[in-house]
Design an enzyme around this catalytic site. Structure first.
Site, PDB file in Angstrom:
ATOM      1  N   ASP A  42     -42.796  16.548  23.911  1.00  0.00           N
ATOM      2  CA  ASP A  42     -43.651  16.349  25.006  1.00  0.00           C
ATOM      3  C   ASP A  42     -43.921  15.056  25.276  1.00  0.00           C
ATOM      4  O   ASP A  42     -44.749  14.591  25.958  1.00  0.00           O
ATOM      5  CB  ASP A  42     -45.242  16.711  24.514  1.00  0.00           C
ATOM      6  CG  ASP A  42     -45.273  18.428  24.745  1.00  0.00           C
ATOM      7  OD1 ASP A  42     -44.242  19.037  25.387  1.00  0.00           O
ATOM      8  OD2 ASP A  42     -46.205  19.147  24.424  1.00  0.00           O
ATOM      9  N   GLY A  44     -41.543  13.632  27.246  1.00  0.00           N
ATOM     10  CA  GLY A  44     -41.306  13.665  28.705  1.00  0.00           C
ATOM     11  C   GLY A  44     -39.766  13.444  28.977  1.00  0.00           C
ATOM     12  O   GLY A  44     -39.282  12.971  30.024  1.00  0.00           O
ATOM     13  N   LYS A 174     -45.609   8.021  30.585  1.00  0.00           N
ATOM     14  CA  LYS A 174     -46.734   8.323  31.043  1.00  0.00           C
ATOM     15  C   LYS A 174     -47.610   7.213  31.198  1.00  0.00           C
ATOM     16  O   LYS A 174     -48.978   7.059  30.754  1.00  0.00           O
ATOM     17  CB  LYS A 174     -47.118   9.391  30.041  1.00  0.00           C
ATOM     18  CG  LYS A 174     -46.196  10.848  30.052  1.00  0.00           C
ATOM     19  CD  LYS A 174     -46.917  11.938  28.862  1.00  0.00           C
ATOM     20  CE  LYS A 174     -45.794  12.893  28.690  1.00  0.00           C
ATOM     21  NZ  LYS A 174     -46.413  13.928  28.151  1.00  0.00           N
ATOM     22  N   ASP A 176     -48.842   6.025  33.438  1.00  0.00           N
ATOM     23  CA  ASP A 176     -49.973   6.351  34.506  1.00  0.00           C
ATOM     24  C   ASP A 176     -51.164   6.965  33.657  1.00  0.00           C
ATOM     25  O   ASP A 176     -52.268   6.792  34.356  1.00  0.00           O
ATOM     26  CB  ASP A 176     -49.469   7.365  35.764  1.00  0.00           C
ATOM     27  CG  ASP A 176     -48.809   8.477  34.938  1.00  0.00           C
ATOM     28  OD1 ASP A 176     -48.340   8.335  34.056  1.00  0.00           O
ATOM     29  OD2 ASP A 176     -49.079   9.665  35.257  1.00  0.00           O
ATOM     30  N   GLY A 480     -26.597  44.435 -17.905  1.00  0.00           N
ATOM     31  CA  GLY A 480     -25.723  44.795 -18.670  1.00  0.00           C
ATOM     32  C   GLY A 480     -24.505  44.082 -18.924  1.00  0.00           C
ATOM     33  O   GLY A 480     -23.687  44.565 -19.449  1.00  0.00           O
ATOM     34  N   SER A 549     -25.133  34.095 -12.308  1.00  0.00           N
ATOM     35  CA  SER A 549     -24.499  33.519 -11.050  1.00  0.00           C
ATOM     36  C   SER A 549     -24.778  33.975  -9.986  1.00  0.00           C
ATOM     37  O   SER A 549     -23.935  34.592  -9.331  1.00  0.00           O
ATOM     38  CB  SER A 549     -23.130  33.441 -11.444  1.00  0.00           C
ATOM     39  OG  SER A 549     -22.429  34.721 -11.883  1.00  0.00           O
TER      40      SER A 549
END
Lengths: 640, 301
Positions: A42, A44, A174, A176, A480, A549
């Site tokens: 955000d 820009g 931003k 402004d 097993g 493993s």
């Protein structure tokens, strides 16, 4: 005879043709700047690129109409044109209003051509930011004037620096929304400079701007009278990123051997640095063989010489062996050739980088198996502190020692971006999991030589009348494995075979007593056992390895360590419910109560083999019966 | 030193580098040949990349059976002149079912005769890499695509989860059945393509040049009547107009533009003042929102 009108028309057309040719040739001489926009979510970034395209008149009418329509549907500006929608091209991006992947955009001004990579701000998509940064020369780092320098601002700056970007624009966007306040701009600039002073940037230019309204993007804004610097586009048009580039030595990584017939053998590639002329002496980096350049072949005719960036085909004087992955180099300035080196690594994958796990390392033309032998430290994104770490998580940056199965030729990344970089690829998923920048070779590689021995594996095995083999029993705890392995060893022993069982629990009492059950330790556990099994097979034994493993990558690594036909993967396949019911050691009961952490099948995954050599479905079968099956299998194939 | 290369030389070298990487790493590559201007540039670059050898892979044309006749003539002429290995694939089931753009619409037609046909051909020959001529400046979802773009065994593209692509190191590893689409022209623009065609004298289909052609107006587009399979709708009349094409596809789906540009120079000068993008002439992009991305995810080029 042409009428005078027609003659004028022809003359006009000729002038026009000449004009077009002149215009095009002026376009051709323009330089190209590749840059990216990055920074936090955000801030820009996409809006800025949309603004650049719009102001440089690169948006067509149909695209503008579509944009207006999209802005009404998805826009975040209340119906006003949302420039971000010009670049956020994926449906998911438009729906969520975020950038997920890097978009490449092309524009030109009368002075320069540009390719800009718009990269995502979310930490989750850092790998896509790195993708955009890897081919850029300059980064525009956006900072929201209201937020200041954030963690992602720092992360992106560090990655840009590691990837070799030396030119930074800090776009304080931003502006402004903070009433064009000079103090805000000054504080952010000072914060950034303080943080970035150790990142090795050649220049950092800060510009106050509003991408949405166009202030200081393509024209100087009257609303920031206190700002005396250039607009963004002015700076991008004039910044010199070739900078102090000194002449680099000749490097020609061989991509492709072109052999259409017996009379022609050419080595095709792109010159990574420096230049070369017909008659020049060159060295094949890895083998050290010297020869001369006989011809430089192109479709448009042979060249007397060629330089960085050209894709050519080289014919050599002598019949020297050169294959893909080799580099032809200047004899007086050779690259490093080593199988161990130190590198910066940026990690891209959800599964962390684990020391000891084997990856595929790929350079521009070479490919080799590699492991991280030591993770030296992780870099703290906020303060650059070197932190001890056992693994590198998604989006982390660290310094590692790597060990390769065979040597490669390379330069330090700081000297050459083409011959000093590599990627790491996961051996099972084939995903690109990391990017690396080589710092320096490790000399210890050169000082340990292989001691040649006269008694071979074959002679040792022949004496025992058997073929060495590693039977690798994998399966859940309680499936097993040890029971079957034990019965099989008794049978083989009775028949006079030389055998040994490496049992998971037993080895953890000695050789691997320092290891726990985290993912990193499990990888190291298997690596050590695989190496021991390899030595035993070398001694001519039939080795029975009984280990859970759980990871495919490690079983693959074990397979690769053994000779052809020596590794036999036995999948002891018992369903989880059955193992939990049998629970011979009472472990499942404890794990299910949460008393045991990292228990396979509960909170640690088991990756079943896809193509085991032997697949034992144990439910309803007697262990004796399965041991018989294995013995028969071995006998039929001449192991015993 | 790279500054010594012109813009087109840089683009050319990059594309050649990509092609050689594919030839060296894949066991069965193929070059998609759609006969248009981008394919013509791709073909020319392939001839350069492997010179003096011929390109070490075949060229595949997926024929929807609705291409302009001049395109097919041009294709066969180029294959004969340059001596490359040309494969033509047609979705025979689609032909049997009579799939066509007039009755079934552009969506169904393109899906069956192009996307499905392409998947059939890739499966039939078992290609593990396929070159395409797509450029990032063409369309928004293409701007997001990698040079080496991974496809699953069912040919789908996952745009949200692309492999990172660092420097010029391309990850070419695929498992059985998976494949990679490779776009050597990713960083070229439409202007670069025309400029390169002009500079290199690359032959292109004459439909790109303005000429009097029989056309009708339909759905806001100027469609050329290329054969008698196109039936006129009530009120439609065929007129002879000076037109040319900015892109080429199936003739009923490709809009012509009014133009007098009869030479390459004219085309470039027309382009420099153009106010609409080239894909505007493609009906298929406008069918629905995000339509190109959707098609690409399904396996369209």
């Amino acid at each position: 005879m042409l009428s005078s009108n027609a003659a004028a028309a022809v003359a006009d057309a000729e002038t026009e043709t000449a004009d077009i040719r002149a215009y095009l040739s002026s376009q051709e001489r323009k330089t190209l700047l590749r840059f990216l926009t990055c920074g936090s979510v955000d801030d820009g970034k996409s809006t800025l690129i949309g603004r650049l395209l719009y102001d440089t008149k690169l948006i067509f009418e149909d695209q503008l109409a579509a944009l207006e329509q999209d802005s009404k549907k998805h826009g975040t500006n209340g119906g006003e044109i949302d420039f971000a929608l010009l670049v956020d091209g994926l449906e998911a991006e438009r729906q969520q209003g975020i950038t997920i992947d890097v978009a490449y955009r092309f524009f030109a001004t009368p002075k320069r051509k540009f390719i800009v990579a718009d990269t995502p701000g979310h930490e989750q998509y850092t790998r896509n930011m790195a993708t955009g940064a890897s081919t850029a020369d300059l980064a525009v780092v956006l900072v929201d004037a209201r937020q200041g320098v954030l963690q992602q601002t720092r992360r992106h700056s560090i990655i840009a620096s590691l990837l070799g970007i030396r030119y930074i624009v800090v776009a304080v966007n931003k502006i402004d929304l903070v009433d064009f306040d000079e103090q805000v701009f000054a504080k952010i600039t000072a914060d950034y400079d303080a943080f970035a002073k150790d990142l090795g940037f050649s220049s950092i230019v800060a510009i106050p701007m509003s991408a949405r309204h166009g202030d200081n993007v393509t024209r100087i804004s009257e609303r920031t009278p206190w700002y005396a610097g250039p607009s963004l586009i002015e700076h991008l048009e004039t910044v010199d990123v070739a900078g102090e580039s000194v002449a680099q030595p000749f490097r020609f990584p061989v991509q492709y051997v072109n052999r259409p017939n017996l009379d022609f053998r050419g080595f095709a590639g792109t010159i990574a640095s420096g230049s070369v002329a017909v008659g020049d002496e060159v060295v094949v980096a890895k083998s050290g063989r010297r020869t001369r350049v006989k011809r430089i072949v192109t479709y448009d005719g042979d060249l007397p010489s060629a330089f960085e960036g050209q894709a050519i085909t080289v014919v050599l004087e002598d019949e020297v062996e050169v294959s893909r992955g080799e580099i032809l180099v200047a004899p007086e300035a050779r690259p490093d050739v080593a199988d161990q080196f130190t590198a910066n690594i940026v990690w891209f994958d959800e599964h962390p980088l684990l020391p000891g796990r084997m990856y595929i390392l790929r350079t521009e033309t070479d490919e080799v198996s590699a492991t991280v032998s030591q993770l030296k430290h992780r870099v703290n994104i906020n303060n650059f502190a070197h932190e001890a770490a056992k693994c590198l998580e998604l989006n982390a940056v660290g310094v590692c020692n790597l060990s390769l199965q065979s040597p490669i030729a390379f330069d330090p990344f700081g000297k050459n971006r083409s011959t000093g970089s590599f990627i790491l690829i996961d051996r099972v998923t084939n995903a690109t999991v990391g990017a690396g920048m080589i710092l320096h070779p490790l000399r210890r590689a050169a000082n340990i030589h292989w001691q040649a021995l006269d008694v071979t594996k074959e002679s040792r095995a022949t004496l025992k009348h058997q073929k060495p083999a590693v039977l690798w029993f994998t399966g859940l705890s309680g499936s097993g494995k040890s029971t079957v392995a034990n019965l099989l060893e008794k049978k083989l022993h009775a028949a006079g075979r030389h055998t040994y069982i490496l049992d998971g629990d037993n080895v953890r009492h000695g050789l691997n007593r320092d290891l726990g059950f985290t993912e990193e330790d499990r990888v190291e556990n298997i690596r050590r056992v695989a190496e021991v099994a390899r030595l035993m097979a070398d001694a001519g034994l039939i080795v029975l390895v009984s280990f859970i493993s759980p990871f495919r990558a490690e079983r693959r690594m074990a397979r690769d360590l053994m000779g052809e036909g020596e590794f036999i993967e036995v999948f002891v396949d018992t369903p989880f419910e059955e193992c939990a019911k049998r629970d011979p050691k009472g472990l499942y009961a404890r794990a299910l109560k949460g008393e045991l952490k990292n228990f396979t099948g509960i909170d640690s995954p088991y990756e079943a083999p896809e193509n085991p050599d032997l697949h034992l479905h144990t439910v309803g079968r007697a262990p004796e019966d399965m041991a018989d099956e294995l013995e028969t299998w071995l006998r039929e194939r001449g192991y015993c | 030193m790279t500054a010594n290369l012109t813009h087109l030389q840089r683009l050319e070298a990059e594309s050649i580098h990509i092609m050689r990487g594919v030839a060296a790493n894949f066991s069965k590559p193929v070059m998609l040949y759609s006969i248009g201007k981008d394919s013509s540039v791709l073909l020319h670059l392939a001839m350069k990349a492997f010179y003096p050898a011929k390109p070490p892979f075949p060229f595949l044309h997926v024929d929807t059976t609705w291409k302009f006749r001049e395109m097919i003539e041009f294709r066969d002429r180029m294959a004969a002149e340059l001596g490359f290995d040309l494969l033509v694939h047609i979705n025979e089931e689609g032909v049997r079912d009579g799939i066509n753009p007039f009755d079934h619409g552009s969506n169904v037609h393109t899906h069956i005769m192009k996307t499905v046909a392409l998947r059939q051909a890739l499966d039939k020959y078992g290609f593990d890499a396929a070159f395409g001529g797509a450029r990032r400046d063409e369309e928004k979802s293409r701007a997001k695509e990698r040079v080496f773009s991974f496809r699953t065994a069912s040919h789908t593209w996952d745009p949200k989860n692309q492999r990172p692509e660092m420097w010029k190191i391309y990850n070419t590893r695929v498992a059985q059945g998976e494949s990679i689409r490779v776009f050597p022209l990713s960083n070229w623009t439409e202007l670069d393509i025309w400029q390169y065609i002009l500079q290199e004298g690359i032959p292109i289909v004459p439909l790109y040049f303005a000429k009097k052609r029989p056309v009708v107006n339909r759905g806001g587009m100027t469609i050329m009547v290329d054969d008698d399979r196109m039936k006129l709708l009530p009120g439609e009349t065929v007129e002879e107009r000076m037109v040319r094409f900015r892109t080429l596809g199936c003739y009923p789906l490709t809009g012509a533009i009014d133009s007098c540009a009869a030479t390459l120079e004219d085309i470039v000068s027309e382009m420099l003042t153009a106010r609409t993008s080239e894909r505007q002439g493609r009906l298929i992009d406008r069918d629905e929102a995000g339509s190109m991305e959707k098609k690409k995810r399904e396996g369209y080029f």
